[in-house]
Motif scaffolding. Structure first.
Motif, PDB file in Angstrom:
ATOM      1  N   VAL A 198       0.866  -1.272   0.150  1.00  0.00           N
ATOM      2  CA  VAL A 198      -0.124   0.048   0.006  1.00  0.00           C
ATOM      3  C   VAL A 198       0.937   1.312   0.045  1.00  0.00           C
ATOM      4  N   ALA A 199       1.872   1.194   0.801  1.00  0.00           N
ATOM      5  CA  ALA A 199       2.848   2.224   0.787  1.00  0.00           C
ATOM      6  C   ALA A 199       3.388   2.687  -0.831  1.00  0.00           C
ATOM      7  N   LEU A 200       3.895   1.506  -1.225  1.00  0.00           N
ATOM      8  CA  LEU A 200       4.154   1.839  -2.985  1.00  0.00           C
ATOM      9  C   LEU A 200       3.182   2.262  -3.842  1.00  0.00           C
ATOM     10  N   LEU A 201       2.034   1.943  -3.456  1.00  0.00           N
ATOM     11  CA  LEU A 201       0.810   2.324  -4.337  1.00  0.00           C
ATOM     12  C   LEU A 201       0.512   3.925  -4.316  1.00  0.00           C
ATOM     13  N   ASN A 202       0.261   4.012  -2.912  1.00  0.00           N
ATOM     14  CA  ASN A 202       0.019   5.400  -2.337  1.00  0.00           C
ATOM     15  C   ASN A 202       1.190   6.221  -2.904  1.00  0.00           C
ATOM     16  N   SER A 203       2.326   5.916  -2.601  1.00  0.00           N
ATOM     17  CA  SER A 203       3.485   7.013  -2.826  1.00  0.00           C
ATOM     18  C   SER A 203       3.623   7.162  -4.486  1.00  0.00           C
ATOM     19  N   ALA A 204       3.251   5.919  -5.302  1.00  0.00           N
ATOM     20  CA  ALA A 204       3.093   6.128  -6.824  1.00  0.00           C
ATOM     21  C   ALA A 204       2.241   7.013  -7.332  1.00  0.00           C
ATOM     22  N   GLY A 205       0.814   6.736  -6.442  1.00  0.00           N
ATOM     23  CA  GLY A 205      -0.170   7.610  -7.195  1.00  0.00           C
ATOM     24  C   GLY A 205       0.042   9.083  -6.780  1.00  0.00           C
ATOM     25  N   LEU A 206       0.570   9.589  -5.552  1.00  0.00           N
ATOM     26  CA  LEU A 206       0.684  10.905  -5.371  1.00  0.00           C
ATOM     27  C   LEU A 206       1.747  11.342  -6.072  1.00  0.00           C
ATOM     28  N   LEU A 207       3.017  10.754  -6.480  1.00  0.00           N
ATOM     29  CA  LEU A 207       3.936  11.205  -7.224  1.00  0.00           C
ATOM     30  C   LEU A 207       3.593  11.682  -8.520  1.00  0.00           C
ATOM     31  N   LEU A 208       2.631  10.714  -9.269  1.00  0.00           N
ATOM     32  CA  LEU A 208       2.038  10.905 -10.381  1.00  0.00           C
ATOM     33  C   LEU A 208       1.089  12.379 -10.470  1.00  0.00           C
ATOM     34  N   LEU A 209       0.680  12.457  -9.374  1.00  0.00           N
ATOM     35  CA  LEU A 209      -0.160  14.102  -8.881  1.00  0.00           C
ATOM     36  C   LEU A 209       0.742  14.983  -8.725  1.00  0.00           C
ATOM     37  N   ASP A 210       2.367  14.871  -8.650  1.00  0.00           N
ATOM     38  CA  ASP A 210       2.960  15.772  -8.500  1.00  0.00           C
ATOM     39  C   ASP A 210       2.735  16.463  -6.899  1.00  0.00           C
ATOM     40  N   VAL A 211       2.291  15.515  -5.975  1.00  0.00           N
ATOM     41  CA  VAL A 211       2.189  16.088  -4.527  1.00  0.00           C
ATOM     42  C   VAL A 211       3.580  16.152  -3.937  1.00  0.00           C
TER      43      VAL A 211
END
Length: 362
Positions: A198-211
């Motif tokens: 879940v940490a990998l998926l959350n971080s990947a999604g937020l990185l795609l949104l440039d958070v």
């Protein structure tokens, strides 16, 4: 009912002893396979236990160090966040005035009320923080000692339980103890794997949104999944508010929430069932009730311990025929029906188990 009330009173009265003991029992069950493997290699039991405990402490220290560094870096942007919130508040007040003829509140009164509320909140927060810090420091010193004692004297404790059971019933008790160990070990080890995924998926999604601080928010939200249902709400709310304050656009915050909702959907329907399996099969209603009861008795620690405790109770209920109806009540409905996986479930199972090859070309 009187026995239940007395039990709850005892749990609250001796919270300072029983709560570290409960966490120590969970860690002891998690480290039990590792210590057994090292003992098979002719490593003395005390040394094997110390190596296992030190390994866990090092991993937890690294996680805490990373989160603390990110929090320190995050506090450097508090002034910018405050300015962005002021601009956002002015935009909201202007929108309400133009569309609903609601006059904006007096800024000085608003700031005065906000400062008063902030002062009350900060006083309560500092008091609770000091209390939690003291409790955490005490737990960090007591829990490893309890873990060492439970692992070192595990044979003695097992013989102690056998003293209360007749010889012809000891095999049933041994099977029950083994089932409890498997359930708890499956839950804890599976939870660790789920947290990493879940940490990998959350971080990947937020990185795609440039958070900003995407990795920090992704890991922080994944750690909060140890508190079922509630943890993911807190984990999604914090980065959404931070994104709203830094960008000033509501759509960005909505997209951040959408990432966490999508990851939560994957975690609840595919990741956790495939990683943890069917050994920890508690229906959501029983889990929510256990979560609320644990929160009332021991607070956040009770919420964390609620699922392992109710899973242990289910094993005991299933092993004792007069209480088997309660075990059936706690069980997940899907476990009482024949298993019929859909195509998506078969596909995820094939990927996880490494059997996603074409049967015609073995």
């Amino acid at each position: 009912m009187l026995g239940i009330i007395l039990l709850i009173w005892l749990l609250q009265m001796f919270k300072s002893v029983l709560m570290p003991m409960a966490f120590a029992l969970l860690f002891a069950l998690l480290l039990l396979p590792m210590t057994r493997d090292m003992e098979k290699l002719r490593i003395p039991r005390p040394l094997a236990i110390l190596i296992s405990i030190i390994l866990v402490i090092v991993i937890l220290a690294l996680v805490i160090w990373f989160l603390s560094m990110q929090i320190v870096s995050l506090t450097s942007e508090l002034e910018t966040i405050g300015q962005n919130f002021d601009l956002l508040l002015m935009r909201v007040q202007d929108y309400l005035y133009r569309n609903f003829d609601i006059a904006p509140a007096n800024k000085s009164d608003f700031i005065k009320n906000a400062i008063g509320s902030l002062r009350e909140f900060s006083t309560a927060f500092v008091g609770s923080t000091i209390s939690m810090t003291t409790g955490a420091l005490a737990a960090f010193t007591i829990v490893p000692i309890f873990v060492f004692c439970l692992l070192y004297y595990r044979d003695h404790l097992e013989q102690f339980m056998f003293k209360f059971v007749a010889k012809d019933s000891r095999s049933n008790l041994n099977n029950t103890i083994t089932n409890i160990q498997q359930v708890i070990q499956s839950y804890i080890s599976g939870l660790m794997i789920v947290i990493m995924i879940v940490a990998l998926l959350n971080s990947a999604g937020l990185l795609l949104l440039d958070v900003k601080y995407a990795i920090f928010f992704g890991i922080f939200a994944s750690i909060l999944t140890i508190i079922p249902y509630i943890g993911i709400l807190i984990g999604a709310l914090l980065p959404a508010l931070f994104t709203l304050a830094t960008t000033g656009h509501l759509i960005d915050a909505v997209l951040v929430v959408g990432v966490f909702v999508f990851v939560q959907f994957l975690e609840g329907n595919f990741i956790t069932p495939l990683v943890v399996g069917s050994k920890v099969s508690i229906n959501p209603f029983a889990a929510i009730v256990a979560l609320l009861i644990g929160g009332e008795i021991w607070g956040a620690a009770g919420m964390i311990l609620s699922i392992p405790v109710i899973a242990t109770l289910k094993v005991i209920f299933d092993a004792y025929p007069p209480l088997s109806p309660f075990g059936f009540l706690l069980a997940d409905i899907d476990d009482t029906k024949p298993k019929k996986k859909n195509r998506v479930g078969n596909w995820f199972s094939a990927i996880w188990n490494g059997t996603g090859r074409n049967k015609r070309n073995p």
